[in-house]
Scaffold this active site. Structure first.
Site, PDB file in Angstrom:
ATOM      1  N   ASP A   1      38.180 -31.584 -50.555  1.00  0.00           N
ATOM      2  CA  ASP A   1      37.633 -32.942 -50.566  1.00  0.00           C
ATOM      3  C   ASP A   1      36.575 -33.168 -49.494  1.00  0.00           C
ATOM      4  OD1 ASP A   1      39.404 -33.429 -52.547  1.00  0.00           O
ATOM      5  OD2 ASP A   1      40.504 -35.024 -51.537  1.00  0.00           O
TER       6      ASP A   1
ATOM      7  N   VAL B   1      43.284 -31.315 -34.456  1.00  0.00           N
ATOM      8  CA  VAL B   1      41.971 -30.846 -34.033  1.00  0.00           C
ATOM      9  C   VAL B   1      41.159 -32.038 -33.551  1.00  0.00           C
ATOM     10  CG1 VAL B   1      39.824 -29.817 -34.865  1.00  0.00           C
ATOM     11  CG2 VAL B   1      42.032 -28.907 -35.610  1.00  0.00           C
TER      12      VAL B   1
ATOM     13  N   GLU C   1      48.834 -44.702 -62.116  1.00  0.00           N
ATOM     14  CA  GLU C   1      50.204 -44.200 -61.952  1.00  0.00           C
ATOM     15  C   GLU C   1      51.069 -45.187 -61.179  1.00  0.00           C
ATOM     16  OE1 GLU C   1      49.032 -39.448 -61.896  1.00  0.00           O
ATOM     17  OE2 GLU C   1      49.203 -40.563 -60.035  1.00  0.00           O
TER      18      GLU C   1
ATOM     19  N   GLY D   1      43.746 -27.158 -41.868  1.00  0.00           N
ATOM     20  CA  GLY D   1      44.277 -27.939 -42.982  1.00  0.00           C
ATOM     21  C   GLY D   1      45.010 -27.079 -43.984  1.00  0.00           C
TER      22      GLY D   1
ATOM     23  N   GLY E   1      46.233 -28.139 -47.090  1.00  0.00           N
ATOM     24  CA  GLY E   1      46.333 -28.778 -48.401  1.00  0.00           C
ATOM     25  C   GLY E   1      46.140 -27.709 -49.473  1.00  0.00           C
ATOM     26  N   PHE E   2      45.729 -28.122 -50.650  1.00  0.00           N
ATOM     27  CA  PHE E   2      45.550 -27.160 -51.736  1.00  0.00           C
ATOM     28  C   PHE E   2      44.483 -26.124 -51.407  1.00  0.00           C
ATOM     29  CE2 PHE E   2      47.423 -30.721 -54.194  1.00  0.00           C
ATOM     30  CZ  PHE E   2      48.480 -30.041 -54.744  1.00  0.00           C
ATOM     31  N   GLY E   3      43.372 -26.570 -50.785  1.00  0.00           N
ATOM     32  CA  GLY E   3      42.291 -25.653 -50.479  1.00  0.00           C
ATOM     33  C   GLY E   3      42.659 -24.658 -49.392  1.00  0.00           C
TER      34      GLY E   3
END
Lengths: 451, 451
Positions: A301, A76, A168, A8, A10-12
């Site tokens: 997350d 995966v 938003e 992954g 993403g941000f992490g």
């Protein structure tokens, strides 16, 4: 050489990769898409304010100058913790010495998966395109509909869940109807479109301080959004939603419904064979590794982590911080040193509502309105990946701000799907494109003869 | 009030609408998409240089300030010339006093429609996304492939047909491999990718003067493109193409094939009930109306028009000129005046090949290389719809020029289709997205409780 596999980007995952940039390790980064997505601005793509490339950067490009990383675009299917091996859907496999799982979360319909078709959520670029398409086409349908009773549901937009994304989306959709599209139709008045924000809790932005929730609600209402709190949704289909609220059971006929009420952890967590919480998240140790497998870390997350005894929220700063800690703990472990316990540093909360409207909490400071909006703008552009994207987004916003126009009002797939305006709904990917069969014969102007 | 219906908002249809902006008529413009597309730059979207919104402007926005136009997004199924009525696919119908048909052209596979799957053409934004996706994913496949024999076809790109689009595609794809992606892979060297341009005629850009064709071929070869002229394609499938050339029968294993060899007229022409040419184009009268129906005009790529006895080429300046003449002839007819015969004014020909490479013919002047490229850049940005788009495109190009990077390297749909890297091919829309089922349970960090 130690081989670290990261699932992954993403941000992490990206933070972990970068933390390891100078380490003497070999890294394999696996993601099912080719881009890192700046998810906080995804609602802008969904509401046609930004184009996809403005908030998505090719992973290979971000990491081109980090030679210890190999990027693989793959899905995966399973993790074999015994053999230390990640299995790919196409049959491939990648072994690891250390593994960081950062596959994030997906939508949760609280057991009502059948609502997904009528009420898409917003997680990926594909979701954003689908929502953009539904919003823009709803106005096209309304313009073509002759009967009032049938037209009104096309001009009614419901957003379910008033967390940051819901707020938003609702605020921006109201702006689109009231400003962007205002003078472009001849038979309908887009300004008369209703945007209804439905929330189960008794206030919007439930994780914010109460006074900011109240301010956010007032700002939403000033933008023309109808806020309905304390309403529990009981049914959703393509003609509208049913809910139970303070005044009893209600039915809202609406052709466009957006789901922003819940997330669930990525199903990859299950394959680790360790306890999950009820949202499917992996319960991690203080150092972010999993019980019995010090070589496996779960972040972002997907992780149910605690900091000072409190659950860590599923926000991007937390994911980045976990990514860095997991990376450092791997390096410590390699040197035989103990790992560091994760401590979440909370920078505050920030949600935008619309033009010049936002609410913010930074430490003990709370503010709202224009100042919060400018702060939001600065923070989001600052954290965007890459100078190029920042410039693009700033240009687009400056343009949108001064002209009330939105730049990305393009529905690409309608051209390929001539059925899009027939019979109401079109489900993405659900039917083959029915392009007219090419005519037989040569067109002389097509250039040279057939090769 | 006189009601003019215009089908199609390409260059021809849009020019007709604008020519009528001050006329005392009611106009209904019908298009199956919501945007006007600047097709000459579509190859830039396909090669990830530009985002879709940069070359596509919402029709409603373009015409917001022309109050005599109503825009409908709809698909036309038939034209009933007797009842003066356009039938829509969803069952609706629109009557007209005058009709302008400007529905353009589509790909032609010369009777081999089965090639369409393996060799997509480039006409719509959807086509461009599909080609972008195939090009970018081919490199991803190559990075993951272990066997040389299987890897090479992923790094072989064939373009069939060396007209302007084929030349632009081949030149730009070679640049993408040699510059943009050069340092981003670890197992393959994208610089070793082959781009093969296959042409049936004995030279590229067959409609250009011979010396410019020769120059274009040299510029292509300098960019690394293999040019194969005099080659007739006999088979295409997902593993490659077969063709007969000067040296006999050959097979080129290639996983990515792009078709730019032929176009055929839109099938709407048939419903007019008048003679078509062998490419399916409607044979129009000198004033662009059709025989027996002075109230129906056909313009652009769909029209087989003549000017001074010579066929008018299917290029955008011709479509625009026809649009204006058809609009004026309608207004003349209304006043009982005779129509004006169409005369094509040829401004020349211009094709770009790559960075600083292009060929141009303007009147008697022929030029190539950097000067032609700068001229091409100026002309294309000048003719783009709207200040906003011009600025976006200039910014993107300046960035691309100085950094060799390309901004739109995003493959959106892969996220929604986890199967994209399995078993080789994925056909757009051909299978349902198989997203993992959401997990049951609530994620506490998702904000407030379920509404």
């Amino acid at each position: 050489m130690t081989h670290i596999v990261i699932l992954g980007c993403g941000f992490g995952g990206l933070a972990a990769v970068r933390e390891l940039s100078r380490a003497d390790v070999r890294i394999t980064l696996i993601d099912r898409s080719n881009h890192h997505l700046f998810q906080p601005l995804l609602y802008q793509v969904a509401t046609a304010g930004l184009s996809a490339p403005a908030i998505a950067a090719p992973i290979r490009h971000i990491l081109a100058r980090q030679p210890n990383v190999t990027t693989l675009m793959a899905c995966v299917s399973d993790i074999d913790v015994g053999r230390r091996m990640v299995l790919l859907k196409d049959g491939g496999a990648v072994t690891y010495d250390y593994l960081i799982v950062a596959t994030g979360s997906t939508h949760s319909y609280f057991g009502h998966d059948e609502w997904a078709e009528a009420a898409p959520g917003l997680k990926t670029l594909g979701d954003a395109f689908e929502i953009r398409r539904r919003i823009l086409l709803a106005f096209e349908h309304a313009e073509r509909e002759v009967l009032d009773d049938l037209r009104t549901p096309w001009l009614t937009f419901a957003v379910i869940g008033a967390g940051a994304t819901g707020v938003e989306m609702a605020g921006t959709m109201s702006e689109v109807a009231r400003h962007t599209l205002a003078d472009e139709f001849r038979r309908i008045d887009p300004r008369k479109a209703r945007v209804v924000l439905i929330e189960g809790n008794d206030r919007v932005l439930g994780s914010y301080p109460e006074d900011l929730s109240a301010k956010a609600q007032r700002q939403l209402e000033a933008l023309g959004v109808e806020v309905r709190t304390g309403c529990k949704v009981t049914a959703i289909d393509e003609t509208g939603i049913s809910f139970t609220g303070p005044s009893g059971d209600e039915r809202l006929p609406a052709r466009t419904v957006i789901w922003s009420a819940g997330v669930a952890a990525s199903p990859i967590g299950k394959s680790l064979g360790v306890p999950l919480d009820r949202a499917g998240r992996v319960i991690v140790q203080p150092d972010l590794s999993i019980p019995g497998h010090p070589e496996i870390f779960v972040i972002g997350d997907l992780a149910a982590a605690k900091s000072d005894g409190k659950p860590v929220p599923g926000v991007s700063p937390a994911a980045k911080q976990m990514g860095r800690v997991a990376a450092r703990n791997i390096l410590s472990q390699r040197r035989g040193l103990p790992g560091q316990a994760f401590r979440y540093r909370d920078y505050g909360a920030l949600a935008t509502i619309g033009r010049k409207s936002a609410v913010a909490q930074v430490g003990r400071f709370k503010f709202s309105g224009l100042s919060a909006w400018l702060f939001w703008l600065f923070v989001h552009v600052y954290f965007l990946i890459g100078f190029r994207n920042r410039m693009m987004v700033m240009t687009d916003w400056a343009f949108a701000y001064f002209t009330f126009q939105r730049n990305a009002r393009v529905v690409a797939s309608t051209e390929d799907d001539p059925e899009v305006l027939e019979g109401g709904w079109t489900h993405r990917h659900a039917r083959a494109a029915e392009e007219p069969a090419p005519e037989v014969g040569h067109a002389p102007e097509a250039g040279p003869a057939q090769p």
